[in-house]
Write an enzyme that holds these catalytic residues in place. Sequence first.
Site, PDB file in Angstrom:
ATOM      1  N   GLU A 110       0.807  -1.211   0.000  1.00 22.78           N
ATOM      2  CA  GLU A 110       0.000   0.000   0.000  1.00 22.78           C
ATOM      3  C   GLU A 110       0.846   1.269   0.000  1.00 22.78           C
ATOM      4  O   GLU A 110       1.957   1.299   0.518  1.00 22.78           O
ATOM      5  CB  GLU A 110      -0.915  -0.001   1.237  1.00 22.78           C
ATOM      6  CG  GLU A 110      -1.908  -1.157   1.182  1.00 22.78           C
ATOM      7  CD  GLU A 110      -3.003  -1.061   2.234  1.00 22.78           C
ATOM      8  OE1 GLU A 110      -4.173  -1.157   1.843  1.00 22.78           O
ATOM      9  OE2 GLU A 110      -2.698  -0.899   3.419  1.00 22.78           O
ATOM     10  N   CYS A 124       3.066   8.611   1.346  1.00 15.30           N
ATOM     11  CA  CYS A 124       3.656   7.673   2.285  1.00 15.30           C
ATOM     12  C   CYS A 124       3.889   6.369   1.528  1.00 15.30           C
ATOM     13  O   CYS A 124       2.945   5.757   1.035  1.00 15.30           O
ATOM     14  CB  CYS A 124       2.661   7.499   3.428  1.00 15.30           C
ATOM     15  SG  CYS A 124       3.153   6.319   4.653  1.00 15.30           S
ATOM     16  N   CYS A 131       6.295  -7.061   7.284  1.00 15.39           N
ATOM     17  CA  CYS A 131       7.344  -6.486   8.129  1.00 15.39           C
ATOM     18  C   CYS A 131       7.840  -7.554   9.095  1.00 15.39           C
ATOM     19  O   CYS A 131       7.113  -8.473   9.426  1.00 15.39           O
ATOM     20  CB  CYS A 131       6.766  -5.299   8.918  1.00 15.39           C
ATOM     21  SG  CYS A 131       8.012  -4.283   9.738  1.00 15.39           S
ATOM     22  N   CYS A 135       5.856  -4.680  15.977  1.00  9.27           N
ATOM     23  CA  CYS A 135       5.491  -3.655  16.962  1.00  9.27           C
ATOM     24  C   CYS A 135       4.029  -3.921  17.339  1.00  9.27           C
ATOM     25  O   CYS A 135       3.182  -4.132  16.463  1.00  9.27           O
ATOM     26  CB  CYS A 135       5.658  -2.260  16.375  1.00  9.27           C
ATOM     27  SG  CYS A 135       7.360  -1.929  15.867  1.00  9.27           S
ATOM     28  N   CYS A 138       0.982  -1.891  15.770  1.00  7.32           N
ATOM     29  CA  CYS A 138       0.988  -1.631  14.324  1.00  7.32           C
ATOM     30  C   CYS A 138       0.334  -2.769  13.557  1.00  7.32           C
ATOM     31  O   CYS A 138       0.663  -3.941  13.766  1.00  7.32           O
ATOM     32  CB  CYS A 138       2.434  -1.426  13.850  1.00  7.32           C
ATOM     33  SG  CYS A 138       2.560  -1.151  12.076  1.00  7.32           S
ATOM     34  N   CYS A 360      -1.628   6.151   9.820  1.00  8.17           N
ATOM     35  CA  CYS A 360      -0.390   5.526  10.298  1.00  8.17           C
ATOM     36  C   CYS A 360      -0.680   4.189  10.952  1.00  8.17           C
ATOM     37  O   CYS A 360      -1.528   4.090  11.830  1.00  8.17           O
ATOM     38  CB  CYS A 360       0.261   6.366  11.398  1.00  8.17           C
ATOM     39  SG  CYS A 360       0.856   7.917  10.882  1.00  8.17           S
TER      40      CYS A 360
HETATM   41  N1  SAH Z   1       9.208   0.617  10.285  1.00 10.31           N
HETATM   42  C1  SAH Z   1       9.331   2.047  10.152  1.00 10.31           C
HETATM   43  C2  SAH Z   1       8.434   2.599   9.089  1.00 10.31           C
HETATM   44  C3  SAH Z   1       6.945   2.515   9.395  1.00 10.31           C
HETATM   45  S1  SAH Z   1       6.449   4.102   9.851  1.00 10.31           S
HETATM   46  C4  SAH Z   1       9.098   2.691  11.490  1.00 10.31           C
HETATM   47  O1  SAH Z   1       8.705   1.999  12.426  1.00 10.31           O
HETATM   48  O2  SAH Z   1       9.349   3.877  11.638  1.00 10.31           O
HETATM   49  C5  SAH Z   1       4.877   3.918  10.445  1.00 10.31           C
HETATM   50  C6  SAH Z   1       4.655   4.885  11.593  1.00 10.31           C
HETATM   51  O3  SAH Z   1       3.321   4.733  12.084  1.00 10.31           O
HETATM   52  C7  SAH Z   1       5.571   4.559  12.743  1.00 10.31           C
HETATM   53  O4  SAH Z   1       5.921   5.707  13.448  1.00 10.31           O
HETATM   54  C8  SAH Z   1       4.681   3.696  13.576  1.00 10.31           C
HETATM   55  O5  SAH Z   1       5.171   3.597  14.861  1.00 10.31           O
HETATM   56  C9  SAH Z   1       3.367   4.410  13.447  1.00 10.31           C
HETATM   57  N2  SAH Z   1       2.229   3.548  13.773  1.00 10.31           N
HETATM   58  C10 SAH Z   1       2.160   2.224  13.632  1.00 10.31           C
HETATM   59  N3  SAH Z   1       0.955   1.762  14.001  1.00 10.31           N
HETATM   60  C11 SAH Z   1       0.237   2.832  14.372  1.00 10.31           C
HETATM   61  C12 SAH Z   1      -1.102   2.987  14.812  1.00 10.31           C
HETATM   62  N4  SAH Z   1      -1.932   1.966  14.922  1.00 10.31           N
HETATM   63  N5  SAH Z   1      -1.533   4.246  15.102  1.00 10.31           N
HETATM   64  C13 SAH Z   1      -0.700   5.297  14.933  1.00 10.31           C
HETATM   65  N6  SAH Z   1       0.572   5.202  14.507  1.00 10.31           N
HETATM   66  C14 SAH Z   1       1.033   3.987  14.238  1.00 10.31           C
END
Ligand code: SAH
Length: 389
Positions: A110, A124, A131, A135, A138, A360
């Site tokens: 995406e 983005c 991945c 986390c 996420c 995000c």
């Molecule tokens: N792996 C990299 C790139 C992904 S960025 C990284 O972790 O930075 C995606 C961003 O969205 C990251 O800052 C992540 O922590 C944030 N994110 C992930 N899940 C989210 C959620 N459910 N709500 C808000 N932000 C989230």
Amino acid sequence: MTITLDLSRRSNALPGKKRLTGLSVPALKAELEAMGLEPKPASMRARQLRRWIHHFGVTDFAAMTDIAKDLRAQLAEKFELDRPDIADHQVSRDGTQKWLTRYAPGIEGESVYIPDVGKAGALCVSSQVGCTLNCTFCHTGTQALVRNLTAQEIVQQVIIARDALAEWPSSNEDRRLTNIVFMGMGEPLYNLDNVAEAIDTISDGDGISIGRRRITVSTAGVAPKIPELGARTGAMLAISLHATNDDLRNELVPLNRKYDIKTLFDAIRAYPDLGNSKRVTFEYVMLKGVNDTLAEARDLVKLLKGVPSKINLIPFNPWPGSPYECSDWETIEAFAEVLNRAGYASPIRTPRGRDILAACGQLRSESVKVRASELRKQRLATEGSEAQG
Ligand code: SAH
């Protein structure tokens, strides 16, 4: 989980013809040399091609008026200038757009265009399908890694957005797509070679022409690769921090067990050109009752001391089955107030595109990893049934 093979679409199924869209200048040159051109003319032709493909956005070799007719015909025989298939395209109530791109059968990722972010609007992009990081907050983390995207596939995401926004040729005026953020699916620093090559192509002034300082790469904290990212790309750095102590960060971002907060900050301090003109963006997702106390806001200020930085507080975006809730609005504002008083301006990021799961951390595709032998078997079965039908 099932995997669907769609061989009915022309572009991804056609064997033999290679797609040039999104290729870097060195990769274009290699293709031309493979056709029999000597290095020097190949170099010149590669630069011409890159201008037609990435500055003008052409999809037809016939448009390339400064390339001799017979060479154009040869190129058209061997190559394509089309885009990968778009398996899904959604537009949110707030103008955010999301594409699910099919790079190959079963390989889907995406990208999201967000208006009014950055100078005018940001795309983005994803660096991997799936991945490895897991986390806990996420959505992408619930999908195993399928594979790295190639440099070409990363650039194609930008080209697809440019097509939709009708922004060819690349011009510097009134652009709606001005910024690129590597904040889609995947961990860019686990695919640094391809990310660096993609940034070369995206920032090329004779091509897509989005400057390196308008490109931000976000990492969950692959410490040893952070200074290298800066040296190789000149891009802006973003760090997904989310916690101010190792115990909590180990839980939220399991990668922290490998590179703890101290190791991470040593790497950040070594990022080239950090100073007034280059600041690090720290992302901090607001999780109700988990990481949102005022004491943690104060700890955050202490932690960032001496690092030229911006903070993005991201209200947690829920996804189906997510184990957290977003902090209350008053809590987020009180947290932001502590940061404001410490000199960090407007740290809250408004959620965009939540209604189409484009915000995000909401990105995920149905792609799963399939062994090559299994793929071949499925392809043969599909071809067989198509031949019969
Ligand atoms: N792996 C990299 C790139 C992904 S960025 C990284 O972790 O930075 C995606 C961003 O969205 C990251 O800052 C992540 O922590 C944030 N994110 C992930 N899940 C989210 C959620 N459910 N709500 C808000 N932000 C989230």
